[in-house]
Design a protein around this motif. Structure first.
Motif, PDB file in Angstrom:
ATOM      1  N   ASN A 188     -98.644 -49.314  32.872  1.00  0.00           N
ATOM      2  CA  ASN A 188     -97.194 -49.234  32.740  1.00  0.00           C
ATOM      3  C   ASN A 188     -96.779 -49.204  31.271  1.00  0.00           C
ATOM      4  O   ASN A 188     -95.892 -48.440  30.874  1.00  0.00           O
ATOM      5  CB  ASN A 188     -96.560 -50.436  33.440  1.00  0.00           C
ATOM      6  CG  ASN A 188     -95.059 -50.330  33.541  1.00  0.00           C
ATOM      7  OD1 ASN A 188     -94.510 -49.235  33.549  1.00  0.00           O
ATOM      8  ND2 ASN A 188     -94.386 -51.458  33.619  1.00  0.00           N
ATOM      9  N   LEU A 191     -97.625 -45.781  29.921  1.00  0.00           N
ATOM     10  CA  LEU A 191     -96.664 -44.798  30.417  1.00  0.00           C
ATOM     11  C   LEU A 191     -95.335 -44.896  29.666  1.00  0.00           C
ATOM     12  O   LEU A 191     -94.724 -43.870  29.325  1.00  0.00           O
ATOM     13  CB  LEU A 191     -96.449 -45.014  31.912  1.00  0.00           C
ATOM     14  CG  LEU A 191     -95.494 -44.050  32.619  1.00  0.00           C
ATOM     15  CD1 LEU A 191     -95.999 -42.612  32.490  1.00  0.00           C
ATOM     16  CD2 LEU A 191     -95.344 -44.411  34.090  1.00  0.00           C
ATOM     17  N   LYS A 192     -94.894 -46.131  29.395  1.00  0.00           N
ATOM     18  CA  LYS A 192     -93.655 -46.306  28.641  1.00  0.00           C
ATOM     19  C   LYS A 192     -93.790 -45.736  27.223  1.00  0.00           C
ATOM     20  O   LYS A 192     -92.866 -45.083  26.712  1.00  0.00           O
ATOM     21  CB  LYS A 192     -93.283 -47.792  28.580  1.00  0.00           C
ATOM     22  CG  LYS A 192     -92.794 -48.353  29.898  1.00  0.00           C
ATOM     23  CD  LYS A 192     -92.411 -49.817  29.758  1.00  0.00           C
ATOM     24  CE  LYS A 192     -91.875 -50.371  31.070  1.00  0.00           C
ATOM     25  NZ  LYS A 192     -91.504 -51.806  30.968  1.00  0.00           N
ATOM     26  N   GLU A 193     -94.943 -46.000  26.585  1.00  0.00           N
ATOM     27  CA  GLU A 193     -95.162 -45.467  25.241  1.00  0.00           C
ATOM     28  C   GLU A 193     -95.168 -43.937  25.239  1.00  0.00           C
ATOM     29  O   GLU A 193     -94.582 -43.298  24.359  1.00  0.00           O
ATOM     30  CB  GLU A 193     -96.488 -45.998  24.689  1.00  0.00           C
ATOM     31  CG  GLU A 193     -96.472 -47.512  24.423  1.00  0.00           C
ATOM     32  CD  GLU A 193     -97.810 -48.023  23.952  1.00  0.00           C
ATOM     33  OE1 GLU A 193     -98.781 -47.218  23.992  1.00  0.00           O
ATOM     34  OE2 GLU A 193     -97.896 -49.204  23.558  1.00  0.00           O
ATOM     35  N   ARG A 194     -95.820 -43.330  26.254  1.00  0.00           N
ATOM     36  CA  ARG A 194     -95.855 -41.872  26.342  1.00  0.00           C
ATOM     37  C   ARG A 194     -94.455 -41.300  26.584  1.00  0.00           C
ATOM     38  O   ARG A 194     -94.076 -40.280  25.986  1.00  0.00           O
ATOM     39  CB  ARG A 194     -96.793 -41.453  27.476  1.00  0.00           C
ATOM     40  CG  ARG A 194     -97.071 -39.961  27.539  1.00  0.00           C
ATOM     41  CD  ARG A 194     -98.054 -39.645  28.645  1.00  0.00           C
ATOM     42  NE  ARG A 194     -99.299 -40.391  28.449  1.00  0.00           N
ATOM     43  CZ  ARG A 194    -100.286 -40.416  29.334  1.00  0.00           C
ATOM     44  NH1 ARG A 194    -100.153 -39.759  30.482  1.00  0.00           N
ATOM     45  NH2 ARG A 194    -101.385 -41.088  29.088  1.00  0.00           N
ATOM     46  N   THR A 195     -93.702 -41.979  27.434  1.00  0.00           N
ATOM     47  CA  THR A 195     -92.331 -41.520  27.700  1.00  0.00           C
ATOM     48  C   THR A 195     -91.482 -41.590  26.442  1.00  0.00           C
ATOM     49  O   THR A 195     -90.714 -40.662  26.140  1.00  0.00           O
ATOM     50  CB  THR A 195     -91.710 -42.400  28.809  1.00  0.00           C
ATOM     51  OG1 THR A 195     -92.517 -42.316  29.987  1.00  0.00           O
ATOM     52  CG2 THR A 195     -90.304 -41.943  29.143  1.00  0.00           C
ATOM     53  N   ALA A 196     -91.625 -42.708  25.700  1.00  0.00           N
ATOM     54  CA  ALA A 196     -90.871 -42.844  24.451  1.00  0.00           C
ATOM     55  C   ALA A 196     -91.274 -41.748  23.451  1.00  0.00           C
ATOM     56  O   ALA A 196     -90.421 -41.200  22.729  1.00  0.00           O
ATOM     57  CB  ALA A 196     -91.110 -44.225  23.845  1.00  0.00           C
ATOM     58  N   TYR A 198     -92.420 -38.647  24.109  1.00  0.00           N
ATOM     59  CA  TYR A 198     -91.836 -37.362  24.492  1.00  0.00           C
ATOM     60  C   TYR A 198     -90.318 -37.360  24.332  1.00  0.00           C
ATOM     61  O   TYR A 198     -89.720 -36.333  23.993  1.00  0.00           O
ATOM     62  CB  TYR A 198     -92.216 -37.022  25.939  1.00  0.00           C
ATOM     63  CG  TYR A 198     -93.634 -36.529  26.069  1.00  0.00           C
ATOM     64  CD1 TYR A 198     -94.031 -35.326  25.496  1.00  0.00           C
ATOM     65  CD2 TYR A 198     -94.598 -37.271  26.740  1.00  0.00           C
ATOM     66  CE1 TYR A 198     -95.335 -34.875  25.595  1.00  0.00           C
ATOM     67  CE2 TYR A 198     -95.902 -36.837  26.852  1.00  0.00           C
ATOM     68  CZ  TYR A 198     -96.273 -35.628  26.282  1.00  0.00           C
ATOM     69  OH  TYR A 198     -97.554 -35.186  26.384  1.00  0.00           O
ATOM     70  N   GLU A 199     -89.705 -38.522  24.572  1.00  0.00           N
ATOM     71  CA  GLU A 199     -88.261 -38.580  24.349  1.00  0.00           C
ATOM     72  C   GLU A 199     -87.921 -38.374  22.886  1.00  0.00           C
ATOM     73  O   GLU A 199     -86.952 -37.669  22.552  1.00  0.00           O
ATOM     74  CB  GLU A 199     -87.724 -39.930  24.832  1.00  0.00           C
ATOM     75  CG  GLU A 199     -87.697 -40.065  26.350  1.00  0.00           C
ATOM     76  CD  GLU A 199     -87.207 -41.434  26.778  1.00  0.00           C
ATOM     77  OE1 GLU A 199     -87.075 -42.312  25.888  1.00  0.00           O
ATOM     78  OE2 GLU A 199     -86.979 -41.631  27.992  1.00  0.00           O
TER      79      GLU A 199
END
Length: 262
Positions: A188, A191-196, A198-199
């Motif tokens: 988790n 995933l949060k780091e990857r989402t940040a 790409y954002e």
């Protein structure tokens, strides 16, 4: 049967106790003891056995007439099972006499002939038979109790083993769930780091895309206008060519006419 030999021939009259009353000192008579009363009033075998269990000496204890419970059992004509119970509990009682010198068998009513076999069998076998029967019965009870205790212990050991296995399985399951939760937590976080990432990477993409669309539309409009201009220029060029050819034809005609005049 341990109290049979000790209390069989003791005389309660020799142990009378004087107590003070309104009329002076008076002796206390034994009257009927609990087992004597139970036998005389026809108590069932379980009650008789319960009294004997509570007081093993009851079978050999005489009342105020020197009678042991077996005397009353024969005299009252109780059930044969009660007689057998009393004899097995205290075999010596078949040879105890009351204060009148009577054996229990001598008190059997004449009409109660059903006791003849029981009395005869008791005398033929003798006290030793019932003594050893009681010992064997006690040994059987001890063996049964030991077997039951072994079964209970085996059952308790089995339950303890099952509980131990259950606890170990529960601990392993809890540890496995804890590891899985930790792994999911790490996934988790990743995933949060990857989402940040790409954002952050595609931040403002929509605005850029809008600008690009507007620029593309502008180019398309310019191309359209350029196309219209080319068409207009082509039309003008065609007209100029026609006009030029017309002028050339006129010039050629003028040259021809000038030569003819010469």
């Amino acid at each position: 049967s341990n109290g049979c030999a000790n209390g069989g021939m003791s005389s309660p009259r020799a142990k009378q106790k004087l107590i003070p009353t309104l009329l002076g000192q008076r002796p206390v008579r034994w009257r009927m003891l609990p087992l004597h009363a139970a036998v005389l009033f026809g108590a069932p075998v379980p009650v008789v056995k319960a009294i004997i269990k509570a007081n093993p000496n009851a079978c050999s204890s005489p009342d105020d007439q020197g009678m042991v419970p077996l005397h009353l059992a024969f005299r009252a004509g109780v059930e044969e099972d009660v007689v057998v119970t009393l004899v097995e509990a205290c075999p010596e009682s078949i040879e105890m006499v009351d204060y009148k010198g009577r054996l229990p068998s001598m008190l059997v009513p004449k009409h109660a002939m059903n006791y003849a076999d029981t009395v005869a069998e008791a005398f033929i076998r003798g006290p030793s038979h019932y003594y050893w029967s009681a010992r064997v019965s006690g040994a059987d009870r001890s063996r049964i109790q030991m077997e039951a205790a072994d079964k209970v212990k085996a059952l308790e050991d089995s339950i303890k083993q099952q509980n131990s296995m259950s606890e170990r399985l529960l601990d392993e399951t809890q540890q496995q769930l804890t590891d899985e939760i930790e792994a999911l937590s790490l996934e988790n976080i990743a995933l949060k780091e990857r989402t940040a990432f790409y954002e952050a990477k595609y931040d403002g993409v929509e605005e850029k895309e809008k600008v690009l669309v507007d620029h593309t539309n502008s180019l398309a409009e310019r191309l359209r206008l350029t196309s219209l201009s080319e068409e207009h220029l082509a039309t003008k060029l065609a007209k100029l060519e026609v006009s030029l050819k017309k002028k050339e034809a006129e010039l050629e005609e003028m040259k021809t006419k000038s030569q003819e005049k010469k």
